[in-house]
Design a protein around this motif. Structure first.
Motif, mmCIF file in Angstrom:
data_model
loop_
_atom_site.group_PDB
_atom_site.id
_atom_site.type_symbol
_atom_site.label_atom_id
_atom_site.label_comp_id
_atom_site.label_asym_id
_atom_site.label_seq_id
_atom_site.Cartn_x
_atom_site.Cartn_y
_atom_site.Cartn_z
ATOM 1 N N UNK A 118 7.248 7.241 10.066
ATOM 2 C CA UNK A 118 6.781 8.330 9.209
ATOM 3 C C UNK A 118 5.273 8.278 9.014
ATOM 4 N N UNK A 119 4.719 7.083 9.012
ATOM 5 C CA UNK A 119 3.283 6.946 8.805
ATOM 6 C C UNK A 119 2.480 7.630 9.908
ATOM 7 N N UNK A 120 3.097 7.742 11.082
ATOM 8 C CA UNK A 120 2.386 8.313 12.230
ATOM 9 C C UNK A 120 2.945 9.684 12.620
ATOM 10 N N UNK A 121 3.398 10.423 11.633
ATOM 11 C CA UNK A 121 3.997 11.736 11.902
ATOM 12 C C UNK A 121 3.032 12.681 12.615
ATOM 13 N N UNK A 122 1.722 12.507 12.380
ATOM 14 C CA UNK A 122 0.720 13.370 13.004
ATOM 15 C C UNK A 122 0.166 12.798 14.305
ATOM 16 N N UNK A 123 0.715 11.669 14.755
ATOM 17 C CA UNK A 123 0.282 11.036 16.000
ATOM 18 C C UNK A 123 1.523 10.756 16.850
ATOM 19 N N UNK A 124 1.957 11.718 17.658
ATOM 20 C CA UNK A 124 3.234 11.585 18.371
ATOM 21 C C UNK A 124 3.369 10.304 19.187
ATOM 22 N N UNK A 125 2.332 9.900 19.883
ATOM 23 C CA UNK A 125 2.426 8.704 20.713
ATOM 24 C C UNK A 125 2.629 7.456 19.854
ATOM 25 N N UNK A 126 1.897 7.366 18.764
ATOM 26 C CA UNK A 126 2.036 6.217 17.868
ATOM 27 C C UNK A 126 3.378 6.268 17.131
ATOM 28 N N UNK A 127 3.819 7.470 16.785
ATOM 29 C CA UNK A 127 5.106 7.602 16.108
ATOM 30 C C UNK A 127 6.244 7.130 17.006
ATOM 31 N N UNK A 168 0.834 -1.207 0.000
ATOM 32 C CA UNK A 168 0.000 0.000 0.000
ATOM 33 C C UNK A 168 0.867 1.255 0.000
ATOM 34 N N UNK A 169 1.913 1.251 0.796
ATOM 35 C CA UNK A 169 2.779 2.427 0.925
ATOM 36 C C UNK A 169 3.456 2.773 -0.399
ATOM 37 N N UNK A 170 4.019 1.751 -1.063
ATOM 38 C CA UNK A 170 4.733 1.993 -2.314
ATOM 39 C C UNK A 170 3.794 2.298 -3.465
ATOM 40 N N UNK A 171 2.496 2.033 -3.270
ATOM 41 C CA UNK A 171 1.500 2.354 -4.296
ATOM 42 C C UNK A 171 0.882 3.723 -4.082
ATOM 43 N N UNK A 172 1.368 4.462 -3.074
ATOM 44 C CA UNK A 172 0.852 5.801 -2.829
ATOM 45 C C UNK A 172 -0.408 5.837 -1.996
ATOM 46 N N UNK A 173 -0.573 4.829 -1.119
ATOM 47 C CA UNK A 173 -1.749 4.777 -0.254
ATOM 48 C C UNK A 173 -1.321 4.726 1.212
ATOM 49 N N UNK A 174 -0.827 5.835 1.751
ATOM 50 C CA UNK A 174 -0.319 5.820 3.122
ATOM 51 C C UNK A 174 -1.406 5.544 4.161
ATOM 52 N N UNK A 175 -2.653 5.915 3.874
ATOM 53 C CA UNK A 175 -3.712 5.655 4.850
ATOM 54 C C UNK A 175 -3.887 4.159 5.082
#
Length: 266
Positions: A99-108, A56-63
């Motif tokens: 990097x996937x959780x850049x907007x979620x500090x605890x998960x990052x 998913x990540x390499x296909x441009x689907x980070x969600x």
């Protein structure tokens, strides 16, 4: 690439088998467990694990990749190393999950802590366990070429580990060929989106390897192995493919020892 600091050899480790090992090359996962158990380790295999999210990540689907990664993070809660028999999947977990959780500090932070414990199998055998391979063998001599996936080379530096292990095996001659550093053409969904280009790349790879006269292509990445092996069979090429874990186990065991592995622990 930043030089990594390696810990002392542990007693317990996790195995993240990867979805390709689980679905297509289970023997590679079992042989990875056998190699680790032979060194005295207890191998734990969380059964809820699935994919690293790389497709998913390499296909441009980070969600979608984030959803996959999120489902894995709590499965490896003990402070044990996570061993991955794939350099590309290990790279995804170590470098891209945070990097996937850049907007979620605890998960990052949770992803970063886990990433620090992720090791590709050959790296772990050499740099943490300091595995000692036998100096002699009754196994017949083999000539092989080594293939390292593009992601494994760039993100985990695993080619040097594969070379060191293969070169240490008695009776094995590793041959380099002119297209060794090139991509095999798999690239996850790349091979689906651009089959003509992918097919041409893997044909070149197989032809170059066969030109060396080797009997086998060894790799630590199942995606590449499946792609190269399928192309070799399609071309009736006189060459076999084998995962590095299975190759190491086979070359360092008696033929009767293959069925003696205890398997992983839940």
């Amino acid at each position: 690439m930043k030089e990594r600091q390696y810990p002392a050899a542990p007693r317990d480790v996790y195995l993240f088998a990867t979805c390709l090992v689980d679905l297509f090359v289970p023997e590679a996962g079992l042989d990875a467990v056998r190699l680790l158990e032979r060194e005295g380790l207890v191998v734990h295999f969380p059964h809820e694990q699935s994919c690293c999210g790389q497709p998913a990540y390499s296909s441009g689907n980070p969600e979608q990749a984030r959803d996959v990664a999120r489902a894995q993070l709590d499965l490896f809660s003990k402070p044990w190393p996570v061993i991955v028999p794939s350099g590309s999947c290990a790279g995804m977990m170590r470098h891209h999950w945070p990097k996937l959780f850049a907007d979620e500090p605890a998960m990052a932070e949770k992803a970063r802590e886990l990433g620090e414990r992720v090791y590709e199998l050959s790296e772990f055998l050499l740099r943490v366990l300091h595995i000692e391979l036998p100096s002699t063998t009754d196994a017949p001599a083999e000539h092989v070429v080594l293939h390292t996936s593009c992601a494994a080379r760039r993100e985990m530096g695993t080619r040097v580990h594969g070379v060191e292990l293969v070169d240490a095996l008695p009776g094995v001659t590793r041959i380099e060929h002119e297209r060794e550093s090139e991509c095999c053409g798999f690239g996850g969904t790349f091979s689906l989106k651009h089959p003509d280009i992918s097919g041409a790349m893997v044909r070149d790879k197989v032809a170059s390897a066969c030109a060396t006269g080797c009997e086998r292509i060894v790799s630590a990445d199942c995606g590449c192995l499946l792609n190269i092996g399928h192309a070799a069979r399609h071309q009736d090429a006189p060459i076999e493919v084998e995962h590095l874990a299975s190759f190491l186990w086979r070359r360092t065991q008696d033929p009767t020892a293959r069925n003696e592995g205890k398997g992983g622990k839940a």
